[in-house]
Motif scaffolding. Structure first.
Motif, mmCIF file in Angstrom:
data_model
loop_
_atom_site.group_PDB
_atom_site.id
_atom_site.type_symbol
_atom_site.label_atom_id
_atom_site.label_comp_id
_atom_site.label_asym_id
_atom_site.label_seq_id
_atom_site.Cartn_x
_atom_site.Cartn_y
_atom_site.Cartn_z
ATOM 1 N N ILE A 45 0.844 -1.207 0.000
ATOM 2 C CA ILE A 45 0.000 0.000 0.000
ATOM 3 C C ILE A 45 0.873 1.249 0.000
ATOM 4 C CG2 ILE A 45 -1.661 1.351 1.356
ATOM 5 C CD1 ILE A 45 -2.855 -1.410 2.254
ATOM 6 N N GLU A 46 1.875 1.282 0.862
ATOM 7 C CA GLU A 46 2.772 2.441 0.957
ATOM 8 C C GLU A 46 3.516 2.695 -0.349
ATOM 9 O OE1 GLU A 46 5.362 1.658 4.261
ATOM 10 O OE2 GLU A 46 3.784 2.038 5.756
ATOM 11 N N ARG A 47 3.899 1.640 -1.057
ATOM 12 C CA ARG A 47 4.640 1.784 -2.318
ATOM 13 C C ARG A 47 3.720 2.054 -3.510
ATOM 14 N NH1 ARG A 47 7.578 -3.709 -2.041
ATOM 15 N NH2 ARG A 47 7.891 -3.338 -4.235
ATOM 16 N N GLY A 48 2.420 2.079 -3.262
ATOM 17 C CA GLY A 48 1.476 2.376 -4.335
ATOM 18 C C GLY A 48 1.132 1.195 -5.216
ATOM 19 N N VAL A 49 1.519 -0.005 -4.813
ATOM 20 C CA VAL A 49 1.194 -1.198 -5.582
ATOM 21 C C VAL A 49 -0.291 -1.527 -5.403
ATOM 22 C CG1 VAL A 49 1.651 -3.668 -5.891
ATOM 23 C CG2 VAL A 49 3.541 -2.084 -5.451
ATOM 24 N N ILE A 50 -0.771 -1.423 -4.171
ATOM 25 C CA ILE A 50 -2.200 -1.556 -3.881
ATOM 26 C C ILE A 50 -2.721 -0.156 -3.634
ATOM 27 C CG2 ILE A 50 -3.950 -2.418 -2.290
ATOM 28 C CD1 ILE A 50 -2.083 -4.769 -1.677
ATOM 29 N N GLU A 51 -3.656 0.258 -4.465
ATOM 30 C CA GLU A 51 -4.234 1.592 -4.306
ATOM 31 C C GLU A 51 -5.512 1.541 -3.478
ATOM 32 O OE1 GLU A 51 -6.175 4.940 -7.186
ATOM 33 O OE2 GLU A 51 -4.316 4.005 -7.843
ATOM 34 N N ARG A 52 -6.357 0.539 -3.760
ATOM 35 C CA ARG A 52 -7.607 0.407 -3.027
ATOM 36 C C ARG A 52 -8.175 -0.981 -3.256
ATOM 37 N NH1 ARG A 52 -12.158 3.089 -6.805
ATOM 38 N NH2 ARG A 52 -11.088 2.715 -8.747
ATOM 39 N N TYR A 53 -9.125 -1.310 -2.418
ATOM 40 C CA TYR A 53 -9.850 -2.563 -2.567
ATOM 41 C C TYR A 53 -11.198 -2.206 -3.173
ATOM 42 C CZ TYR A 53 -6.365 -4.251 0.735
ATOM 43 O OH TYR A 53 -5.181 -4.577 1.340
ATOM 44 N N THR A 54 -11.683 -3.033 -4.083
ATOM 45 C CA THR A 54 -12.928 -2.724 -4.764
ATOM 46 C C THR A 54 -13.694 -4.013 -5.045
ATOM 47 O OG1 THR A 54 -13.905 -1.489 -6.605
ATOM 48 C CG2 THR A 54 -11.918 -2.757 -7.090
#
Length: 160
Positions: A45-54
């Motif tokens: 999440i911090e590295r921007g690999v996971i942006e959000r859950y949907t």
């Protein structure tokens, strides 16, 4: 691009299949401590690999018919206005419920992914909302017969 090791990829694979999995369920499936899984997800999440859950809508909520539509617009007298006009048309198309995706190409064209319940409704949407745009020079419609990869994108992009 961000470097991902095997564990990062396995975590992402599990989350892609079911984002509702708990840390303990992932820990059990991957045979790793919960603290490791929690730390890795936090770092992704911090590295921007996971942006959000949907969510991905199920087949019953997805359009049955899909087409890529390519729009070519007349060049305005003052060519500097073309990019602004492309932006204006793209923004307006993006607000329509049957338009699933809109993009501009380097060749100064607009590409839209359009979906509807039937081919008739799809064609009606294209006729009423795309071909009627002022300055449209050419519209090419490419119906998608079947997907080899990525069919779930219909459930991800469908507006409700």
């Amino acid at each position: 691009m961000v470097y991902l090791d095997d564990l990062d990829r396995e975590i992402l694979k599990l989350l892609r299949e079911d984002a509702r999995l708990t840390i303990s369920e992932m820990s059990e499936r991957l045979d790793k401590p919960e603290s490791t899984i929690h730390f890795r997800i936090k770092k992704l999440i911090e590295r921007g690999v996971i942006e959000r859950y949907t969510i991905v809508l199920g087949k019953s909520a997805r359009p049955n018919e899909i087409a890529f539509v390519v729009l070519e617009l007349e060049k305005p007298v003052i060519e500097d206005f073309l990019d602004k006009y492309l932006e204006y048309v793209s923004r307006n198309l993006a607000m329509l419920p049957n338009i699933l995706l809109v993009g501009k190409t380097e060749e100064e064209r607009i590409i839209a992914l359009v979906g509807a319940d039937s081919k008739e409704k799809l064609l009606k949407c294209i006729e009423e909302n795309i071909k009627s745009i002022p300055s449209v020079k050419n519209v090419s419609i490419h119906y998608i017969k079947d997907f080899k990869k990525g069919e779930e994108i219909k459930g991800l992009l469908m507006g409700i």
